[in-house]
Design an enzyme around this catalytic site. Structure first.
Site, PDB file in Angstrom:
ATOM      1  NE  ARG A  16      42.140  40.083  53.151  1.00 39.54           N
ATOM      2  CZ  ARG A  16      43.306  39.494  52.917  1.00 39.54           C
ATOM      3  NH1 ARG A  16      43.362  38.379  52.214  1.00 39.54           N
ATOM      4  NH2 ARG A  16      44.414  39.977  53.430  1.00 39.54           N
ATOM      5  CG  ASP A  17      44.588  37.003  55.716  1.00 36.37           C
ATOM      6  OD1 ASP A  17      44.477  36.427  54.624  1.00 36.37           O
ATOM      7  OD2 ASP A  17      45.644  36.996  56.376  1.00 36.37           O
ATOM      8  CG  HIS A 208      49.197  40.431  56.794  1.00 38.49           C
ATOM      9  ND1 HIS A 208      47.859  40.786  56.717  1.00 38.49           N
ATOM     10  CD2 HIS A 208      49.242  39.093  56.590  1.00 38.49           C
ATOM     11  CE1 HIS A 208      47.144  39.703  56.479  1.00 38.49           C
ATOM     12  NE2 HIS A 208      47.950  38.653  56.395  1.00 38.49           N
ATOM     13  CB  CYS A 241      47.039  32.117  52.392  1.00 41.56           C
ATOM     14  SG  CYS A 241      47.114  32.654  50.679  1.00 41.56           S
ATOM     15  CG  ASN A 250      45.594  36.648  59.906  1.00 40.12           C
ATOM     16  OD1 ASN A 250      44.472  36.498  59.430  1.00 40.12           O
ATOM     17  ND2 ASN A 250      46.600  37.080  59.194  1.00 40.12           N
TER      18      ASN A 250
HETATM   19  N1  COA Z   1      35.706  40.914  41.156  1.00 38.39           N
HETATM   20  C1  COA Z   1      34.810  40.036  40.642  1.00 38.39           C
HETATM   21  N2  COA Z   1      35.053  39.279  39.576  1.00 38.39           N
HETATM   22  C2  COA Z   1      36.247  39.406  38.978  1.00 38.39           C
HETATM   23  C3  COA Z   1      37.219  40.290  39.455  1.00 38.39           C
HETATM   24  C4  COA Z   1      36.915  41.057  40.599  1.00 38.39           C
HETATM   25  N3  COA Z   1      37.783  41.908  41.143  1.00 38.39           N
HETATM   26  N4  COA Z   1      38.293  40.195  38.688  1.00 38.39           N
HETATM   27  C5  COA Z   1      38.016  39.285  37.744  1.00 38.39           C
HETATM   28  N5  COA Z   1      36.778  38.804  37.914  1.00 38.39           N
HETATM   29  C6  COA Z   1      36.091  37.775  37.147  1.00 38.39           C
HETATM   30  C7  COA Z   1      36.071  38.052  35.671  1.00 38.39           C
HETATM   31  O1  COA Z   1      34.944  38.833  35.339  1.00 38.39           O
HETATM   32  C8  COA Z   1      35.983  36.674  35.089  1.00 38.39           C
HETATM   33  O2  COA Z   1      34.677  36.176  35.218  1.00 38.39           O
HETATM   34  P1  COA Z   1      34.046  35.177  34.113  1.00 38.39           P
HETATM   35  O3  COA Z   1      34.904  33.957  34.121  1.00 38.39           O
HETATM   36  O4  COA Z   1      32.677  34.946  34.636  1.00 38.39           O
HETATM   37  O5  COA Z   1      34.105  35.939  32.843  1.00 38.39           O
HETATM   38  C9  COA Z   1      36.865  35.845  36.022  1.00 38.39           C
HETATM   39  O6  COA Z   1      36.837  36.573  37.269  1.00 38.39           O
HETATM   40  C10 COA Z   1      38.279  35.708  35.550  1.00 38.39           C
HETATM   41  O7  COA Z   1      38.775  36.980  35.215  1.00 38.39           O
HETATM   42  P2  COA Z   1      40.261  37.231  34.724  1.00 38.39           P
HETATM   43  O8  COA Z   1      40.460  38.689  34.486  1.00 38.39           O
HETATM   44  O9  COA Z   1      40.581  36.302  33.574  1.00 38.39           O
HETATM   45  O10 COA Z   1      41.068  36.865  35.997  1.00 38.39           O
HETATM   46  P3  COA Z   1      42.007  35.628  36.299  1.00 38.39           P
HETATM   47  O11 COA Z   1      41.295  34.343  36.160  1.00 38.39           O
HETATM   48  O12 COA Z   1      43.270  35.841  35.548  1.00 38.39           O
HETATM   49  O13 COA Z   1      42.272  35.887  37.871  1.00 38.39           O
HETATM   50  C11 COA Z   1      42.282  37.582  39.599  1.00 38.39           C
HETATM   51  C12 COA Z   1      42.906  37.069  38.299  1.00 38.39           C
HETATM   52  C13 COA Z   1      43.244  38.614  40.131  1.00 38.39           C
HETATM   53  C14 COA Z   1      40.952  38.200  39.299  1.00 38.39           C
HETATM   54  C15 COA Z   1      42.071  36.402  40.600  1.00 38.39           C
HETATM   55  O14 COA Z   1      43.196  35.585  40.591  1.00 38.39           O
HETATM   56  C16 COA Z   1      41.801  36.893  41.995  1.00 38.39           C
HETATM   57  O15 COA Z   1      40.749  37.449  42.266  1.00 38.39           O
HETATM   58  N6  COA Z   1      42.726  36.671  42.923  1.00 38.39           N
HETATM   59  C17 COA Z   1      42.587  37.128  44.290  1.00 38.39           C
HETATM   60  C18 COA Z   1      43.292  36.217  45.205  1.00 38.39           C
HETATM   61  C19 COA Z   1      43.135  36.600  46.649  1.00 38.39           C
HETATM   62  O16 COA Z   1      42.154  37.124  47.093  1.00 38.39           O
HETATM   63  N7  COA Z   1      44.154  36.316  47.405  1.00 38.39           N
HETATM   64  C20 COA Z   1      44.075  36.589  48.810  1.00 38.39           C
HETATM   65  C21 COA Z   1      45.354  36.752  49.459  1.00 38.39           C
HETATM   66  S1  COA Z   1      46.195  38.245  49.012  1.00 38.39           S
HETATM   67 ZN    ZN Z   2      47.446  36.823  55.562  1.00 40.63          ZN
END
Ligand code: COA
Ligand code: ZN
Length: 304
Positions: A16-17, A208, A241, A250
């Site tokens: 994952r990370d 972590h 990241c 990591n």
């Molecule tokens: N799985 C799959 N798709 C997802 C989802 C999930 N968990 N959460 C949101 N989506 C999709 C929505 O359906 C939407 O799709 P569309 O544009 O086709 O309609 C799109 O993503 C945006 O959704 P929204 O609720 O508006 O989210 P956002 O744009 O505000 O983003 C997160 C918020 C949290 C979903 C996004 O920033 C994210 O996934 N971040 C994770 C970051 C990460 O993994 N960091 C790693 C280190 S900790």
């Molecule tokens: Zn990390």
């Protein structure tokens, strides 16, 4: 001799990370192979993928396929990172064993990571914890930038302690503090670990680790001496990241295992198996890895 816990849980987060930062898409079959190989190397927990927006992390868009294709080795917990309720629903469908929810302690980084304020994240986290209850999905929380933020500098320990307090209030028993950008030194790791242990003695605390500034192994040791009993690292030091400038990999799992086995810990992990998995990883990700132990191997005498 340092006083260390009698048991340490090593969590392999490479799939994952580690992989999330790779620009070139790693084929699903390679991810599955990596997880299967790691499953047989003795880990009790592997963070296999994340159920986040595929737009945020395209590399892990195949999370569901990966979970469906891996061989589930009995005794191994397959965890996944979950940012919201949508992620939880996908993880439940994929029969993930453990949901790692995430909040970042600094406002600017949390915005970048999940496009929310820390307050919104905590409120959402509470909802996800509630939604996980009927399915009996175990939940943990990872607190990112627990020591340093690339945009805001050192994180005030009180802020982290406040977030831990909320997690405890939600009924969570396990919390992980993340040195997301590998900027913490052993003193900071130990000070925060001791503060958490003092205020929340029942919380099972994880660390972590990133090795960005060469502190990975020494931070691990300092952490184990000060209340953390779980370490998160990646095979071959994979990682980074996508939301943090200059973030590199990591801490290397094989280097932690090498150190821990010197103290009689982490004996369940097959270090030779790790070195064999690591030897093939550069071809999987298409670039060299930053692991001293992988490069040099075990210290065995060679003929002069
Ligand atoms: N799985 C799959 N798709 C997802 C989802 C999930 N968990 N959460 C949101 N989506 C999709 C929505 O359906 C939407 O799709 P569309 O544009 O086709 O309609 C799109 O993503 C945006 O959704 P929204 O609720 O508006 O989210 P956002 O744009 O505000 O983003 C997160 C918020 C949290 C979903 C996004 O920033 C994210 O996934 N971040 C994770 C970051 C990460 O993994 N960091 C790693 C280190 S900790
Ligand atoms: Zn990390």
């Amino acid at each position: 001799m340092p006083e260390l816990p009698s048991e340490v849980l090593l969590v392999e987060v490479g799939p994952r990370d580690g992989l999330q930062n790779e620009k070139q898409f790693v084929p699903t079959a390679e991810k599955v192979r990596l997880i299967n190989e790691l499953s047989r190397a003795g880990f009790a927990r592997i963070e296999a993928t994340s159920f986040v927006s595929p737009k945020a992390v395209p590399q892990l868009a195949d999370a569901g396929e990966v979970m469906a294709a891996i061989d589930r080795v009995p005794g191994v917990q397959y965890a996944a990172l979950i940012p919201n309720e949508r992620g939880l629903a996908r993880a439940l469908e994929a029969k993930v064993d453990l949901a790692n929810l995430v909040v970042v302690a600094s406002e600017s980084f949390n915005q970048r990571n999940v496009k929310m304020s820390v307050r919104e994240s905590m409120d959402q986290l509470r909802q996800v914890v509630r939604a996980a209850e009927p399915a009996a999905m175990p939940v943990t929380v990872v607190i990112g930038t627990a020591y340093h933020c690339p945009f805001e500098g050192p994180t005030p320990p009180e802020r982290v302690l406040g977030l831990v307090a909320e997690c405890v209030d939600m009924g969570l028993e396990e919390v992980t503090l993340a040195d997301t950008i590998g900027a913490a030194n052993p003193y900071e790791v130990a000070a925060l670990g001791e503060a958490v242990r003092e205020r929340f003695p029942t919380v099972r605390l994880g660390l972590h680790l990133h090795d960005t500034r060469g502190m990975g192994v020494v931070n691990a040791l300092a952490g184990l001496q000060s209340g953390y009993t779980r370490l998160e690292s990646s095979i071959g030091g994979l990682g980074g990241c996508p939301f943090a400038p200059k973030a590199t990999g990591n801490a290397c799992t094989e280097e932690l295992v090498f150190m821990l086995q010197g103290y009689g810990l982490a004996r369940e992990i097959d270090l030779d198996a790790l070195l064999a998995i690591g030897a093939n990883l550069d071809t999987v990700v298409g670039h060299a890895l930053q692991s001293g132990l992988l490069a040099a191997g075990r210290p065995v005498p060679v003929s002069a």
